[in-house]
Motif scaffolding. Structure first.
Motif, PDB file in Angstrom:
ATOM      1  N   GLU A 195     -35.381  -4.605 -64.085  1.00 17.36           N
ATOM      2  CA  GLU A 195     -35.145  -5.190 -65.409  1.00 17.36           C
ATOM      3  C   GLU A 195     -33.827  -5.961 -65.456  1.00 17.36           C
ATOM      4  O   GLU A 195     -33.742  -7.050 -66.019  1.00 17.36           O
ATOM      5  N   GLN A 196     -32.778  -5.386 -64.872  1.00 17.20           N
ATOM      6  CA  GLN A 196     -31.467  -6.035 -64.884  1.00 17.20           C
ATOM      7  C   GLN A 196     -31.003  -6.376 -63.474  1.00 17.20           C
ATOM      8  O   GLN A 196     -29.800  -6.440 -63.208  1.00 17.20           O
ATOM      9  N   ALA A 197     -31.947  -6.588 -62.552  1.00 16.34           N
ATOM     10  CA  ALA A 197     -31.589  -6.879 -61.163  1.00 16.34           C
ATOM     11  C   ALA A 197     -30.963  -8.251 -61.041  1.00 16.34           C
ATOM     12  O   ALA A 197     -31.330  -9.183 -61.759  1.00 16.34           O
ATOM     13  N   GLU A 198     -30.035  -8.362 -60.107  1.00 16.06           N
ATOM     14  CA  GLU A 198     -29.340  -9.644 -59.938  1.00 16.06           C
ATOM     15  C   GLU A 198     -30.257 -10.718 -59.352  1.00 16.06           C
ATOM     16  O   GLU A 198     -30.014 -11.912 -59.513  1.00 16.06           O
ATOM     17  N   LYS A 199     -31.342 -10.295 -58.642  1.00 13.27           N
ATOM     18  CA  LYS A 199     -32.299 -11.258 -58.066  1.00 13.27           C
ATOM     19  C   LYS A 199     -33.705 -10.863 -58.495  1.00 13.27           C
ATOM     20  O   LYS A 199     -34.598 -10.664 -57.669  1.00 13.27           O
ATOM     21  N   ARG A 200     -33.890 -10.740 -59.783  1.00 10.07           N
ATOM     22  CA  ARG A 200     -35.166 -10.249 -60.333  1.00 10.07           C
ATOM     23  C   ARG A 200     -36.343 -11.117 -59.907  1.00 10.07           C
ATOM     24  O   ARG A 200     -37.395 -10.600 -59.501  1.00 10.07           O
ATOM     25  N   ASP A 201     -36.223 -12.445 -59.983  1.00  9.80           N
ATOM     26  CA  ASP A 201     -37.334 -13.341 -59.638  1.00  9.80           C
ATOM     27  C   ASP A 201     -37.742 -13.171 -58.181  1.00  9.80           C
ATOM     28  O   ASP A 201     -38.939 -13.162 -57.861  1.00  9.80           O
ATOM     29  N   LEU A 202     -36.755 -13.011 -57.300  1.00 10.63           N
ATOM     30  CA  LEU A 202     -37.058 -12.807 -55.880  1.00 10.63           C
ATOM     31  C   LEU A 202     -37.792 -11.483 -55.683  1.00 10.63           C
ATOM     32  O   LEU A 202     -38.770 -11.410 -54.918  1.00 10.63           O
ATOM     33  N   ALA A 203     -37.346 -10.433 -56.378  1.00  8.12           N
ATOM     34  CA  ALA A 203     -37.987  -9.128 -56.249  1.00  8.12           C
ATOM     35  C   ALA A 203     -39.442  -9.188 -56.685  1.00  8.12           C
ATOM     36  O   ALA A 203     -40.338  -8.638 -56.025  1.00  8.12           O
ATOM     37  N   ILE A 204     -39.723  -9.849 -57.803  1.00  8.16           N
ATOM     38  CA  ILE A 204     -41.093  -9.941 -58.313  1.00  8.16           C
ATOM     39  C   ILE A 204     -41.975 -10.727 -57.353  1.00  8.16           C
ATOM     40  O   ILE A 204     -43.131 -10.355 -57.087  1.00  8.16           O
ATOM     41  N   GLN A 205     -41.439 -11.808 -56.787  1.00 14.25           N
ATOM     42  CA  GLN A 205     -42.217 -12.610 -55.843  1.00 14.25           C
ATOM     43  C   GLN A 205     -42.543 -11.816 -54.580  1.00 14.25           C
ATOM     44  O   GLN A 205     -43.670 -11.849 -54.076  1.00 14.25           O
ATOM     45  N   ARG A 206     -41.539 -11.075 -54.068  1.00 13.62           N
ATOM     46  CA  ARG A 206     -41.773 -10.259 -52.875  1.00 13.62           C
ATOM     47  C   ARG A 206     -42.779  -9.138 -53.166  1.00 13.62           C
ATOM     48  O   ARG A 206     -43.565  -8.763 -52.295  1.00 13.62           O
ATOM     49  N   LEU A 207     -42.756  -8.620 -54.376  1.00  7.22           N
ATOM     50  CA  LEU A 207     -43.708  -7.579 -54.765  1.00  7.22           C
ATOM     51  C   LEU A 207     -45.128  -8.140 -54.748  1.00  7.22           C
ATOM     52  O   LEU A 207     -46.063  -7.497 -54.264  1.00  7.22           O
ATOM     53  N   ARG A 208     -45.295  -9.340 -55.250  1.00  5.84           N
ATOM     54  CA  ARG A 208     -46.613  -9.984 -55.243  1.00  5.84           C
ATOM     55  C   ARG A 208     -47.074 -10.274 -53.825  1.00  5.84           C
ATOM     56  O   ARG A 208     -48.270 -10.175 -53.516  1.00  5.84           O
ATOM     57  N   ASP A 209     -46.140 -10.643 -52.960  1.00  8.69           N
ATOM     58  CA  ASP A 209     -46.481 -10.990 -51.578  1.00  8.69           C
ATOM     59  C   ASP A 209     -46.593  -9.764 -50.676  1.00  8.69           C
ATOM     60  O   ASP A 209     -46.857  -9.903 -49.464  1.00  8.69           O
ATOM     61  N   VAL A 210     -46.345  -8.568 -51.238  1.00  9.93           N
ATOM     62  CA  VAL A 210     -46.315  -7.320 -50.454  1.00  9.93           C
ATOM     63  C   VAL A 210     -45.364  -7.498 -49.273  1.00  9.93           C
ATOM     64  O   VAL A 210     -45.704  -7.242 -48.110  1.00  9.93           O
ATOM     65  N   ALA A 211     -44.175  -7.937 -49.592  1.00  8.22           N
ATOM     66  CA  ALA A 211     -43.148  -8.184 -48.567  1.00  8.22           C
ATOM     67  C   ALA A 211     -41.906  -7.364 -48.879  1.00  8.22           C
ATOM     68  O   ALA A 211     -41.714  -6.885 -50.006  1.00  8.22           O
ATOM     69  N   THR A 212     -41.075  -7.209 -47.867  1.00  7.81           N
ATOM     70  CA  THR A 212     -39.843  -6.431 -48.021  1.00  7.81           C
ATOM     71  C   THR A 212     -38.950  -7.041 -49.095  1.00  7.81           C
ATOM     72  O   THR A 212     -38.738  -8.267 -49.128  1.00  7.81           O
ATOM     73  N   ILE A 213     -38.437  -6.195 -49.955  1.00  8.06           N
ATOM     74  CA  ILE A 213     -37.506  -6.638 -51.007  1.00  8.06           C
ATOM     75  C   ILE A 213     -36.105  -6.278 -50.550  1.00  8.06           C
ATOM     76  O   ILE A 213     -35.792  -5.098 -50.332  1.00  8.06           O
ATOM     77  N   PRO A 214     -35.224  -7.265 -50.366  1.00  9.57           N
ATOM     78  CA  PRO A 214     -33.882  -6.963 -49.853  1.00  9.57           C
ATOM     79  C   PRO A 214     -33.052  -6.191 -50.870  1.00  9.57           C
ATOM     80  O   PRO A 214     -33.367  -6.147 -52.058  1.00  9.57           O
ATOM     81  N   GLN A 215     -31.996  -5.559 -50.371  1.00  2.00           N
ATOM     82  CA  GLN A 215     -31.100  -4.818 -51.261  1.00  2.00           C
ATOM     83  C   GLN A 215     -30.514  -5.737 -52.322  1.00  2.00           C
ATOM     84  O   GLN A 215     -30.125  -6.864 -52.043  1.00  2.00           O
ATOM     85  N   MET A 216     -30.480  -5.209 -53.534  1.00  2.00           N
ATOM     86  CA  MET A 216     -29.865  -5.971 -54.617  1.00  2.00           C
ATOM     87  C   MET A 216     -29.349  -4.992 -55.668  1.00  2.00           C
ATOM     88  O   MET A 216     -29.845  -3.865 -55.783  1.00  2.00           O
ATOM     89  N   GLN A 217     -28.346  -5.437 -56.390  1.00  4.06           N
ATOM     90  CA  GLN A 217     -27.773  -4.599 -57.440  1.00  4.06           C
ATOM     91  C   GLN A 217     -28.615  -4.712 -58.706  1.00  4.06           C
ATOM     92  O   GLN A 217     -29.099  -5.786 -59.057  1.00  4.06           O
ATOM     93  N   ALA A 218     -28.817  -3.571 -59.354  1.00  2.00           N
ATOM     94  CA  ALA A 218     -29.622  -3.543 -60.575  1.00  2.00           C
ATOM     95  C   ALA A 218     -29.049  -2.509 -61.531  1.00  2.00           C
ATOM     96  O   ALA A 218     -28.228  -1.676 -61.142  1.00  2.00           O
ATOM     97  N   GLU A 219     -29.505  -2.598 -62.768  1.00  2.00           N
ATOM     98  CA  GLU A 219     -29.085  -1.642 -63.792  1.00  2.00           C
ATOM     99  C   GLU A 219     -30.323  -0.874 -64.236  1.00  2.00           C
ATOM    100  O   GLU A 219     -31.214  -1.440 -64.866  1.00  2.00           O
ATOM    101  N   LEU A 220     -30.393   0.401 -63.877  1.00  2.00           N
ATOM    102  CA  LEU A 220     -31.577   1.202 -64.118  1.00  2.00           C
ATOM    103  C   LEU A 220     -31.483   1.878 -65.480  1.00  2.00           C
ATOM    104  O   LEU A 220     -30.516   2.566 -65.773  1.00  2.00           O
ATOM    105  N   ARG A 221     -32.505   1.669 -66.308  1.00  2.00           N
ATOM    106  CA  ARG A 221     -32.523   2.281 -67.626  1.00  2.00           C
ATOM    107  C   ARG A 221     -32.911   3.746 -67.507  1.00  2.00           C
ATOM    108  O   ARG A 221     -33.863   4.109 -66.824  1.00  2.00           O
TER     109      ARG A 221
END
Length: 498
Positions: A195-221
């Motif tokens: 939700e508050q990830a610094e590279k949210r768009d990249l994470a969503i795209q990698r999720l759709r592609d079933v690909a590795t999501i690199p480390q990124m900083q996020a704010e977990l609710r």
């Protein structure tokens, strides 16, 4: 034998021949629940070699084998697959653990389904249990489950077909405060870890592609409405033949709080350093290169920042005595701090200041440094020297002073000797002063008793009292105490006898 019975038996033999070589285990039952036949695979899956070892019927089977669901709950005999198929139930993919009553340590895991064969009129004719040995898969899954749960790094597994969380480990629950029921089955849209990830768009795209999501900083609710700083990464994996994503986390909230606290502490230190009216210098501990000085240092010593920063303490040469500077730095290297060392400090215009220097070792950005605080005591020194000079001039001819006044003047003269006890000669009684005077003449207790016409025990009591008041422990220390104060000289004794 009727044609119908012959036909049925022929069909069974053909069926047995067909399934005998299958890798799946097959058990045939009569309608009366008796076990008719089993292939080699079914026998092996129960650890037996003959059909009779399975038991004659469903009841005997239940006495020889215990069944357990994968959640560790025991299966009641009436719910055994062999009992259910005997009731003509049709089911599929029942996952159970099987072990003999005599050897509960040896366990097989079966995936069981049933078939009910009917005659031409649709009536049940034969009952079939078909089982697959999934022990290796189950053991691998168990190992994964144990590893996943034992992993100290918080983690969840999301099924990609419907984006729902299917596994969560204790680390995630402890980090977030969620319960297992709040996570399992919940949609990734409800607990949105990006939700508050610094590279949210990249994470969503990698999720759709079933690909590795690199480390990124996020704010977990969190469930209480607050949030927590984390680092999250995703790794695709296949679990139960379904595409999933393993999300792992690093809790950086404590580090973030520590960084904020450190930054606030540094800001407070910088403010105090900048505004304090006392000259302060910071240099590295290894080569004494000057890192910073405050405005009071520049004003007091008449330097500019360019004159000071980047040079070493030796190069700046603001401590007048090289030997004193070396002793100061040596003491700092040895004990990490010094307290109120008197030094002469040279200003840029060569004027000298009398300073009391205190220093300590501090870490700045993980670099050991010395912090030197210079207190200007020039005026105080000048005043004290003038006072001492005046006292010495007056005491050159003190014949007209009273004994008490001379003693007090002597004490004032010695005021700058911190090693001297604060007790005054006048704190002693007249008899104690007499005893101290005779001690300084070198007399023993018996001789003092004879001179003063006192009992020896009385003299010993007076001596003990003198030691206690002067904070000394021997005759020699008492004599030194008196001599340092100029007491009991020949001139004094003469005047005292007038």
């Amino acid at each position: 034998m009727s044609q119908e019975v012959l036909t049925r038996e022929t069909n069974r033999r053909q069926l047995q021949q067909i399934i005998a070589g299958l890798s799946d285990g097959v058990i045939l039952l009569e309608l009366d629940q008796s076990i008719l036949w089993a292939n080699e695979a079914a026998l092996a899956m129960h650890g037996v070699s003959r059909i009779g070892e399975l038991g004659a019927n469903a009841d005997e089977y239940a006495k020889r084998f215990s069944l357990r669901y994968r959640n560790n709950h025991m299966v009641p005999p009436e719910n055994y697959p062999i009992s259910r198929v005997a009731r003509c139930e049709v089911f599929s993919d029942v996952l159970i653990e099987v072990f003999t009553v005599d050897d509960p340590e040896r366990v097989w895991v079966h995936s069981v389904r049933s078939m009910v064969l009917t005659d031409r009129e649709g009536q049940p004719e034969s009952l079939v249990l078909i089982m697959s040995d999934v022990t290796d898969w189950a053991n691998a899954e168990l190992r994964f489950e144990k590893t996943f749960n034992a992993n100290p790094a918080p983690a969840v597994i999301c099924r990609l077909s419907d984006l729902r969380y299917i596994k969560v480990n204790p680390g995630f629950l402890e980090m977030t405060g969620y319960t297992r029921d709040q996570v399992i089955g919940t949609s990734a849209y409800e607990i949105d870890i990006f939700e508050q990830a610094e590279k949210r768009d990249l994470a969503i795209q990698r999720l759709r592609d079933v690909a590795t999501i690199p480390q990124m900083q996020a704010e977990l609710r969190l469930p209480d409405g607050s949030s927590k700083q984390v680092i999250v990464a995703g790794q695709p994996l296949l679990l139960n033949d379904e595409q999933c994503m393993l999300f792992s986390f690093v809790d950086v909230e404590l580090r973030r709080r520590a960084e904020v606290a450190l930054r606030q502490s540094e800001e407070r230190f910088a403010t105090a350093f900048r505004l304090t009216p006392v000259p302060i210098l910071i240099c590295t501990a290894d080569d004494q290169q000057i890192m910073d000085v405050n405005q009071a240092f520049l004003d007091s010593l008449a330097y500019t920042s360019d004159d000071v920063l980047g040079k070493t303490v030796t190069q700046l040469d603001f401590i007048d005595d090289d030997g004193a500077r070396n002793r100061l730095l040596t003491a700092l290297a040895k004990s990490s701090r010094v307290d109120r060392v008197d030094l002469r400090v040279r200003k840029r215009d060569a004027d000298l200041l009398e300073c009391a220097v205190s220093a300590d070792t501090v870490n700045i950005h993980d670099v050991p440094c010395y912090l030197l605080v210079l207190m200007d005591i020039t005026e105080r020194k000048r005043t004290e020297l003038e006072l001492v000079s005046a006292i010495e001039e007056v005491m050159k001819d003190a014949s007209w002073f009273s004994r008490t006044l001379i003693e007090k003047l002597a004490n004032v003269k010695k005021i700058n000797s911190p090693q001297l006890p604060s007790v005054s000669f006048t704190d002693l009684t007249a008899r104690e002063r007499d005893v101290l005077g005779l001690i300084c003449e070198g007399l023993a207790d018996k001789e003092i008793a004879a001179r003063l016409k006192l009992a020896p025990n009385t003299v010993r009591n007076h001596v003990a009292t003198v030691y206690s008041k002067l904070d000394v422990h021997s005759r020699s220390e008492a004599i030194v105490w008196a001599r340092e104060r100029g007491l009991f000289s020949g001139e004094w004794r003469t005047k005292g006898q007038r």
